[in-house]
Motif scaffolding. Structure first.
Motif, PDB file in Angstrom:
ATOM      1  N   GLU A  77       0.842  -1.194   0.000  1.00 30.52           N
ATOM      2  CA  GLU A  77       0.000   0.000   0.000  1.00 30.52           C
ATOM      3  C   GLU A  77       0.884   1.254   0.000  1.00 30.52           C
ATOM      4  O   GLU A  77       2.030   1.203   0.424  1.00 30.52           O
ATOM      5  CB  GLU A  77      -0.932   0.012   1.225  1.00 30.52           C
ATOM      6  CG  GLU A  77      -0.287   0.438   2.534  1.00 30.52           C
ATOM      7  CD  GLU A  77       0.621  -0.614   3.184  1.00 30.52           C
ATOM      8  OE1 GLU A  77       1.168  -0.312   4.254  1.00 30.52           O
ATOM      9  OE2 GLU A  77       0.816  -1.700   2.618  1.00 30.52           O
ATOM     10  N   THR A  78       0.352   2.343  -0.481  1.00 31.15           N
ATOM     11  CA  THR A  78       1.082   3.598  -0.412  1.00 31.15           C
ATOM     12  C   THR A  78       0.960   4.125   1.007  1.00 31.15           C
ATOM     13  O   THR A  78      -0.128   4.229   1.551  1.00 31.15           O
ATOM     14  CB  THR A  78       0.498   4.632  -1.397  1.00 31.15           C
ATOM     15  OG1 THR A  78       0.623   4.086  -2.704  1.00 31.15           O
ATOM     16  CG2 THR A  78       1.247   5.945  -1.316  1.00 31.15           C
ATOM     17  N   ARG A  79       2.077   4.414   1.595  1.00 36.18           N
ATOM     18  CA  ARG A  79       2.069   4.875   2.973  1.00 36.18           C
ATOM     19  C   ARG A  79       1.642   6.330   3.049  1.00 36.18           C
ATOM     20  O   ARG A  79       2.053   7.152   2.242  1.00 36.18           O
ATOM     21  CB  ARG A  79       3.451   4.723   3.591  1.00 36.18           C
ATOM     22  CG  ARG A  79       3.807   3.289   3.805  1.00 36.18           C
ATOM     23  CD  ARG A  79       5.101   3.198   4.545  1.00 36.18           C
ATOM     24  NE  ARG A  79       6.054   4.144   3.990  1.00 36.18           N
ATOM     25  CZ  ARG A  79       7.310   3.870   3.767  1.00 36.18           C
ATOM     26  NH1 ARG A  79       7.784   2.714   4.078  1.00 36.18           N
ATOM     27  NH2 ARG A  79       8.108   4.762   3.254  1.00 36.18           N
ATOM     28  N   ILE A  80       0.825   6.630   4.021  1.00 38.59           N
ATOM     29  CA  ILE A  80       0.437   8.009   4.262  1.00 38.59           C
ATOM     30  C   ILE A  80       1.488   8.679   5.125  1.00 38.59           C
ATOM     31  O   ILE A  80       1.890   9.802   4.868  1.00 38.59           O
ATOM     32  CB  ILE A  80      -0.948   8.081   4.939  1.00 38.59           C
ATOM     33  CG1 ILE A  80      -1.995   7.559   3.969  1.00 38.59           C
ATOM     34  CG2 ILE A  80      -1.276   9.514   5.364  1.00 38.59           C
ATOM     35  CD1 ILE A  80      -3.365   7.393   4.553  1.00 38.59           C
ATOM     36  N   ASP A  81       1.972   7.989   6.143  1.00 41.83           N
ATOM     37  CA  ASP A  81       3.011   8.605   6.956  1.00 41.83           C
ATOM     38  C   ASP A  81       4.347   8.413   6.265  1.00 41.83           C
ATOM     39  O   ASP A  81       4.615   7.379   5.668  1.00 41.83           O
ATOM     40  CB  ASP A  81       3.009   8.033   8.383  1.00 41.83           C
ATOM     41  CG  ASP A  81       3.851   6.797   8.531  1.00 41.83           C
ATOM     42  OD1 ASP A  81       3.319   5.693   8.334  1.00 41.83           O
ATOM     43  OD2 ASP A  81       5.041   6.947   8.849  1.00 41.83           O
ATOM     44  N   ARG A  82       5.141   9.424   6.290  1.00 38.46           N
ATOM     45  CA  ARG A  82       6.407   9.435   5.571  1.00 38.46           C
ATOM     46  C   ARG A  82       7.581   9.333   6.534  1.00 38.46           C
ATOM     47  O   ARG A  82       8.704   9.540   6.149  1.00 38.46           O
ATOM     48  CB  ARG A  82       6.501  10.727   4.769  1.00 38.46           C
ATOM     49  CG  ARG A  82       5.389  10.841   3.737  1.00 38.46           C
ATOM     50  CD  ARG A  82       5.304  12.214   3.141  1.00 38.46           C
ATOM     51  NE  ARG A  82       5.026  13.268   4.080  1.00 38.46           N
ATOM     52  CZ  ARG A  82       3.818  13.610   4.506  1.00 38.46           C
ATOM     53  NH1 ARG A  82       2.762  12.980   4.079  1.00 38.46           N
ATOM     54  NH2 ARG A  82       3.655  14.605   5.343  1.00 38.46           N
ATOM     55  N   TYR A  83       7.296   9.059   7.795  1.00 37.30           N
ATOM     56  CA  TYR A  83       8.343   9.030   8.802  1.00 37.30           C
ATOM     57  C   TYR A  83       8.623   7.596   9.206  1.00 37.30           C
ATOM     58  O   TYR A  83       7.712   6.826   9.445  1.00 37.30           O
ATOM     59  CB  TYR A  83       7.916   9.861  10.028  1.00 37.30           C
ATOM     60  CG  TYR A  83       7.681  11.296   9.644  1.00 37.30           C
ATOM     61  CD1 TYR A  83       8.731  12.188   9.580  1.00 37.30           C
ATOM     62  CD2 TYR A  83       6.414  11.729   9.281  1.00 37.30           C
ATOM     63  CE1 TYR A  83       8.523  13.498   9.179  1.00 37.30           C
ATOM     64  CE2 TYR A  83       6.199  13.036   8.878  1.00 37.30           C
ATOM     65  CZ  TYR A  83       7.254  13.915   8.828  1.00 37.30           C
ATOM     66  OH  TYR A  83       7.052  15.197   8.420  1.00 37.30           O
ATOM     67  N   THR A  84       9.895   7.244   9.279  1.00 37.80           N
ATOM     68  CA  THR A  84      10.273   5.906   9.679  1.00 37.80           C
ATOM     69  C   THR A  84      10.146   5.794  11.200  1.00 37.80           C
ATOM     70  O   THR A  84      10.084   6.812  11.890  1.00 37.80           O
ATOM     71  CB  THR A  84      11.727   5.588   9.275  1.00 37.80           C
ATOM     72  OG1 THR A  84      12.600   6.389  10.075  1.00 37.80           O
ATOM     73  CG2 THR A  84      11.960   5.833   7.800  1.00 37.80           C
ATOM     74  N   PRO A  85      10.144   4.582  11.721  1.00 33.51           N
ATOM     75  CA  PRO A  85      10.106   4.419  13.181  1.00 33.51           C
ATOM     76  C   PRO A  85      11.306   5.068  13.882  1.00 33.51           C
ATOM     77  O   PRO A  85      11.234   5.414  15.050  1.00 33.51           O
ATOM     78  CB  PRO A  85      10.119   2.899  13.378  1.00 33.51           C
ATOM     79  CG  PRO A  85       9.562   2.356  12.116  1.00 33.51           C
ATOM     80  CD  PRO A  85      10.011   3.301  11.032  1.00 33.51           C
TER      81      PRO A  85
END
Length: 171
Positions: free
Chosen positions: A72-80
């Motif tokens: 899926e295309t991720r909405i959040d662009r920040y890694t853990p």
């Protein structure tokens, strides 16, 4: 103050600081985009899409064009780990009104290290710096890395066979 109120206050502070961090990372990524366009000499240059009335810049910003682990295309662009994943798209052509155009997708990331931004060319599949590249402390250094990557990509002669290393993504 009861225990819940104390924890809620700590959560509000943490949430506020996370928002500040993400805003800062986003700002640094946009400044990088502007400096790259200036370095290339195309900061105000645009081209018109062939079938649409839209004008596009020769250097554009993309938010997380990379699929997540489930496709899926991720909405959040920040890694853990707190890095901001983004991409810059650079368009090459024979002229503003000439088609086809080639648009290279350059995946990047930025993070804060000791209150200072760092940047790197990014491997979205590994969620790590692109092989052969490290985190750098200045926008000028990552711009040189971008030029190095583009130089390597554009030095490939199709008559000599396919490239041995992975090619940049094209849109």
């Amino acid at each position: 103050m009861n225990r819940y109120d104390a924890l809620a206050e700590r959560w509000r502070l943490q949430s506020s600081r996370t928002d500040e961090l993400q805003d800062s990372l986003r700002s640094h990524s946009y400044v990088l985009l502007t400096e790259l366009a200036t370095e290339l000499g195309v900061e105000a240059k645009t081209w018109k899409e062939q079938k649409n009335p839209f004008h596009r810049r020769y250097v554009e910003y993309r938010l997380s064009p990379f699929p997540g682990s489930e496709g899926e295309t991720r909405i959040d662009r920040y890694t853990p780990r707190g890095e901001l994943e983004f991409a810059i798209v650079v368009t090459f052509d024979h002229g503003e009104d000439q088609f086809p155009k080639t648009r290279f997708l350059l995946p990047l990331a930025t993070r804060m290290y000791r209150q200072h931004p760092q940047f790197c060319l990014w491997d979205p599949l590994q969620a790590a710096p692109l092989e052969g590249f490290l985190w750098v402390a200045t926008r000028a250094a990552v711009i040189q890395d971008i030029f190095s990557l583009l130089d390597r990509e554009l030095a490939i002669d199709p008559f000599e066979g396919p490239p041995t290393s992975p090619r940049l993504g094209c849109l």
